[in-house]
Design an enzyme around this catalytic site. Sequence first.
Site, PDB file in Angstrom:
ATOM      1  N   LYS A 164       3.652   2.926   6.122  1.00  0.00           N
ATOM      2  CA  LYS A 164       2.399   3.622   5.789  1.00  0.00           C
ATOM      3  C   LYS A 164       1.276   2.591   5.657  1.00  0.00           C
ATOM      4  O   LYS A 164       1.474   1.535   5.030  1.00  0.00           O
ATOM      5  CB  LYS A 164       2.578   4.378   4.467  1.00  0.00           C
ATOM      6  CG  LYS A 164       1.407   5.261   4.073  1.00  0.00           C
ATOM      7  CD  LYS A 164       1.683   6.001   2.751  1.00  0.00           C
ATOM      8  CE  LYS A 164       0.623   7.028   2.407  1.00  0.00           C
ATOM      9  NZ  LYS A 164       0.931   7.766   1.157  1.00  0.00           N
ATOM     10  N   SER A 220       0.195  12.828   1.563  1.00  0.00           N
ATOM     11  CA  SER A 220      -0.603  11.956   2.390  1.00  0.00           C
ATOM     12  C   SER A 220       0.203  11.102   3.380  1.00  0.00           C
ATOM     13  O   SER A 220      -0.386  10.574   4.331  1.00  0.00           O
ATOM     14  CB  SER A 220      -1.412  11.015   1.488  1.00  0.00           C
ATOM     15  OG  SER A 220      -0.561  10.171   0.741  1.00  0.00           O
ATOM     16  N   SER A 250       3.238  13.000  -2.207  1.00  0.00           N
ATOM     17  CA  SER A 250       2.922  12.550  -0.843  1.00  0.00           C
ATOM     18  C   SER A 250       4.080  12.033  -0.001  1.00  0.00           C
ATOM     19  O   SER A 250       3.885  11.767   1.181  1.00  0.00           O
ATOM     20  CB  SER A 250       1.852  11.468  -0.885  1.00  0.00           C
ATOM     21  OG  SER A 250       0.595  12.073  -0.985  1.00  0.00           O
TER      22      SER A 250
HETATM   23  N1  GLN Z   1      -1.750  15.804  -2.673  1.00  0.00           N
HETATM   24  C1  GLN Z   1      -1.898  14.940  -3.816  1.00  0.00           C
HETATM   25  C2  GLN Z   1      -3.293  14.391  -3.878  1.00  0.00           C
HETATM   26  O1  GLN Z   1      -4.029  14.702  -3.043  1.00  0.00           O
HETATM   27  C3  GLN Z   1      -0.875  13.864  -3.787  1.00  0.00           C
HETATM   28  C4  GLN Z   1      -1.280  12.691  -3.017  1.00  0.00           C
HETATM   29  C5  GLN Z   1      -0.281  11.607  -3.132  1.00  0.00           C
HETATM   30  O2  GLN Z   1       0.832  11.812  -3.631  1.00  0.00           O
HETATM   31  N2  GLN Z   1      -0.678  10.439  -2.709  1.00  0.00           N
HETATM   32  O3  GLN Z   1      -3.639  13.669  -4.761  1.00  0.00           O
END
Ligand code: GLN
Length: 492
Positions: A78, A158, A182
């Site tokens: 990532k 994400s 995410s």
């Molecule tokens: N969807 C969550 C957010 O937007 C989680 C994002 C994440 O885990 N990085 O913050």
Amino acid sequence: MTDLTKLTISAALDGMAAGDFSARELTAAHITAMEAANVLNAFITKTPEIAVEAATASDSRRAKGETRKIDGIPLAIKDLFCTKDVLTTAASHILDGFVPKYESTVSSNLWASGAVMLGKTNLDEFAMGSSNETSYYGEVINPWRREGSDSPLVPGGSSGGSASAVASFSAMAAIGTDTGGSIRQPASFTGIVGMKPTYGRCSRWGVVAFASSLDQAGPMTRTVRDAAIMLEAMAGFDPKDSTSVDMPVPDFEAALSGDIRGLKVGIPAEYRLDGMSPEVQALWDQGIDWMKAAGAEIIDISLPHTKYALPAYYIIAPAEASSNLARYDGVRFGLRVEGDDLDDMYARTRAEGFGAEVQRRLLIGTYALSAGYYDAYYLKAQKVRSRIADDFKQAYQKVDVILTPTAPSPAFGFGEKGDDPLAMYLNDVFTGPASLAGLPGISVPAGLSSDGLPLGLQLLGKPFDEETVFRAAGVLENAAAFTATPNDWWRG
Ligand code: GLN
């Protein structure tokens, strides 16, 4: 020769040990697959030369009998992990041209175990999102489509680039980060396994910070066994991260005994949401039956503060983000937009460098931390967070693991939720609470929706008891026998 990209990590390690193929051949097959999947936009930066060099080194280690744990396994990283001398963007315009002079601890651990880097995967900008629609480098596309439809779907977020790379057989596995879901939610959306370990299990050093008290790295793979192999290589105490925990890393693969007789599996009443998709509900019930049939004891539990988790998360995460992202000022990293004076330069750089969702979070976070509102919002959210952690502590006096759905729906289409931040934030409803409590969790692909899209089930565990989570996940995986793969429309 069989298609090397379809192998699991464990099968590939056996194949290389038996001399059936080399790390170079394995890597070459994945480079070809990665190039053929360009349309998915899963990678921001591809590093085929680095991959070939690493695979060559791996083959020569093997020839000398110096083989390491995951020697020769091609991985996607990532683009939130700093990689030495390789562009690292966090999918943000503001990090334009940022080439770190250091390597994140988690990725160095992987290289020290012999793994091969294929490239850096796309994500929501600064890991804020659930759909990969906020990347400066464009949307990532899910290799899965609804049956009989060719409209593109989001891969979740994400870590959507990582998920799409693994689900499209472009990489054997990937690493992601999970702040509120995410790793687990994109795993569910793409039919793969995603594991978020206990907070502190993997070092955060060299990972671009979003919300420091929540961020945690973890593996994204096609099987539970591969997730166990990967986590073992990634994890470990790191003196450079004061929140990394000094505990031995168990042999996670050895935990996959396949036996959960007598295991106590909790089913939280509060996760039965009004208006939840009936298919998600049905799959959850099916999961309960599978665990019961394998000899587990099913126990109803209550996590009474669940409904406050999302509101608390969406105060705490933006608050920490507003402080972490203060460092992007046009002076030290990436983009700089000149202005009339220093303040003007800061303002222009940040206005141009951050996308709309990141700006929304920075505004919310700055507001929640400002004098007069700190007690009302931030402090209150921290109190809620303790209650949520206490709920889990109570529950874990009665049960060993907790079984829930991973996400409230299968993958959705582009733009379906993009205009409504609150609808988007609901994606984290089942994953966010465990993030606030710092607990380990895994998403296992368990079934298909009526329109042919993967759905995951989530298992949560006690702090630092990833072994039990893996053991239960292995049984769930066997029972679900999920073998569906997307038809490979994306290959040209
Ligand atoms: N969807 C969550 C957010 O937007 C989680 C994002 C994440 O885990 N990085 O913050």
